[in-house]
Design a protein around this motif. Structure first.
Motif, short mmCIF file in Angstrom:
data_model
loop_
_atom_site.label_atom_id
_atom_site.label_comp_id
_atom_site.label_asym_id
_atom_site.label_seq_id
_atom_site.Cartn_x
_atom_site.Cartn_y
_atom_site.Cartn_z
N GLN A 96 0.99 -1.22 -0.09
CA GLN A 96 0.03 -0.04 -0.02
C GLN A 96 0.94 1.28 -0.11
O GLN A 96 2.01 1.47 0.97
CB GLN A 96 -0.86 0.16 1.38
N ARG A 97 0.46 2.20 -0.74
CA ARG A 97 1.24 3.45 -0.99
C ARG A 97 0.47 4.50 -0.15
O ARG A 97 -0.81 4.55 0.00
CB ARG A 97 1.71 3.82 -2.35
N TYR A 98 1.18 5.50 0.25
CA TYR A 98 0.46 6.54 1.32
C TYR A 98 0.95 7.92 0.83
O TYR A 98 2.04 7.90 0.15
CB TYR A 98 0.85 6.34 2.92
N ALA A 99 0.28 8.97 1.35
CA ALA A 99 0.44 10.25 1.19
C ALA A 99 0.34 10.97 2.42
O ALA A 99 -0.21 10.52 3.27
CB ALA A 99 -0.44 10.88 0.14
N ILE A 100 0.95 12.23 2.43
CA ILE A 100 0.80 13.12 3.71
C ILE A 100 -0.56 13.53 3.84
O ILE A 100 -1.18 14.20 2.89
CB ILE A 100 2.03 14.17 3.65
N ALA A 101 -1.12 13.41 4.92
CA ALA A 101 -2.51 14.04 5.23
C ALA A 101 -2.35 15.10 5.54
O ALA A 101 -1.36 15.92 6.08
CB ALA A 101 -3.19 13.08 6.20
N GLU A 127 -3.26 6.17 -0.34
CA GLU A 127 -3.35 6.86 -1.85
C GLU A 127 -4.37 6.14 -2.45
O GLU A 127 -4.41 4.94 -2.44
CB GLU A 127 -1.80 6.62 -2.67
N SER A 128 -5.15 7.06 -3.03
CA SER A 128 -6.39 6.20 -3.65
C SER A 128 -5.79 5.87 -5.26
O SER A 128 -4.84 5.95 -5.81
CB SER A 128 -7.48 7.38 -4.28
N SER A 129 -6.66 4.85 -5.61
CA SER A 129 -6.14 4.11 -6.84
C SER A 129 -6.03 5.00 -8.12
O SER A 129 -5.32 4.78 -9.14
CB SER A 129 -7.01 3.10 -7.22
N GLU A 130 -6.98 6.09 -7.96
CA GLU A 130 -6.71 7.21 -9.03
C GLU A 130 -5.62 7.98 -8.94
O GLU A 130 -5.20 8.34 -9.89
CB GLU A 130 -7.94 8.19 -9.14
#
Length: 256
Positions: A128-133, A147-150
Motif C-alpha cells: 500500500q502506498r501513502y501520502a501526507i494527510a 493513496e487512492s487508486s486514481e
C-alpha cells in the motif's frame, strides 16, 4: 507579544533545521507479502520530522520504511529514554544515483517521519502506498493517508489507459533484486507493450506485486528500475508482469 513571536519563530526554525549527522541507521522494508529486507546505511541529514539517506536497493515514493537509529534525544518526538529510536517513515522522493561512483548506493531518498507504528492497512498490505494527510499527529509528526487508486500511476491490465502504449516486442532483460540487494534471478524476454511510464512483459518469473526489478534493453541502450504492479495469466496461458518505472521514464524515441 513580539518577544514571544520571535521566540516561537526561532523554535520553529530550529525544529526544521537539517542536521548533517551521518548516523548509522537500520532500514527495514516489507517489499511485498512474501519478501522483505534489511539494510544498514547512514543518514545524509536529519530533522525531528524527516531525514535523507542512501540505499543500495530501490524503493518508490509512497512506501513505508521502518528506521532504527541512535537519534539524539533532543531531536526525538517519543521514546526519549530508549537507546534506539524506531520510527516509521514515508518515502517522499527518490533520486537515482550511479552505484559505480556512489559506493554502491542506488538511490537517495527523502523520508517523512510518521510515527511509532504503521497504519493498520499496512499490516494487511505492505505494498500500500501513502501520502501526507493535512492533519498532523499529537507528537507533531506527519500523518498519512492511503493513496487512492486514481492517484497511483495507472498500469492497467486493459487498454483503458491514460497514455499511449506501443505494442512492440522489444527484447529486454529482467533482473530481480534479492534480499541482499544484488541482482540474482534474471530472465530474457520481450515486451507485450510499453510506454514512458510502464510496460507489460511476458514472463516465467513468479514475482508478487511490490517487488522491484531492473529492466534493460541492449537494442535501445537503456535500463530502468521498475516495480511489479500486477502479475496475470493471459488468455493464451502466458503470464505477464505489469511494471511501472521508478525514478525515470523509458526513452520512446524511435518507437513511435
Amino acid at each position: 507579544m513580539a518577544h514571544k513571536s520571535t521566540s516561537d519563530g526561532e523554535k520553529s526554525k530550529r525544529l526544521r533545521e537539517r542536521f548533517a549527522l551521518a548516523l548509522p541507521v537500520r532500514v527495514h522494508c516489507r517489499e511485498s507479502q512474501d519478501h522483505q529486507w534489511v539494510e544498514m546505511t547512514r543518514l545524509v541529514d536529519v530533522t525531528p520530522f524527516g531525514a535523507r539517506l542512501r540505499l543500495k536497493r530501490p524503493t518508490e515514493t509512497g512506501r513505508l520504511l521502518q528506521l532504527t537509529l541512535p537519534m539524539p534525544r533532543p531531536l526525538r518526538c517519543f521514546d526519549h529514554v530508549e537507546d534506539q529510536y524506531r520510527i516509521w517513515s514515508l518515502v517522499r522522493n527518490v533520486k537515482l544515483l550511479n552505484p559505480g561512483t556512489e559506493k554502491g548506493a542506488l538511490v537517495e531518498i527523502g523520508v517523512a517521519f510518521v510515527g511509532k507504528r504503521p497504519p493498520r492497512s499496512f499490516e494487511a498490505d505492505p505494498t500500500q502506498r501513502y501520502a501526507i494527510a493535512q492533519s498532523g499527529t499529537e507528537t507533531g509528526l506527519w500523518a498519512v493517508k492511503e493513496e487512492s487508486s486514481e492517484s497511483i500511476s495507472e498500469v492497467a491490465t486493459t487498454d483503458n489507459r491514460k497514455e499511449t502504449r506501443h505494442s512492440i516486442p522489444i527484447e529486454v532483460l529482467i533482473e530481480v533484486f534479492d534480499q541482499d540487494g544484488t541482482l540474482s534471478e534474471s530472465e530474457k524476454t520481450v515486451t507485450e507493450n510499453i510506454s514512458q511510464h510502464g510496460a507489460s512483459v511476458f514472463t516465467t518469473l513468479s514475482l508478487s506485486p511490490g517487488r522491484f526489478v531492473r529492466l534493460s534493453s541492449e537494442q535501445y541502450r537503456t535500463a530502468s528500475l521498475a516495480v511489479v504492479r500486477t502479475r496475470r495469466l493471459g488468455a493464451d496461458g502466458i503470464a505477464r508482469l505489469h511494471l511501472e518505472f521508478v525514478g525515470s521514464e523509458w526513452p520512446l524515441g524511435g518507437l513511435a
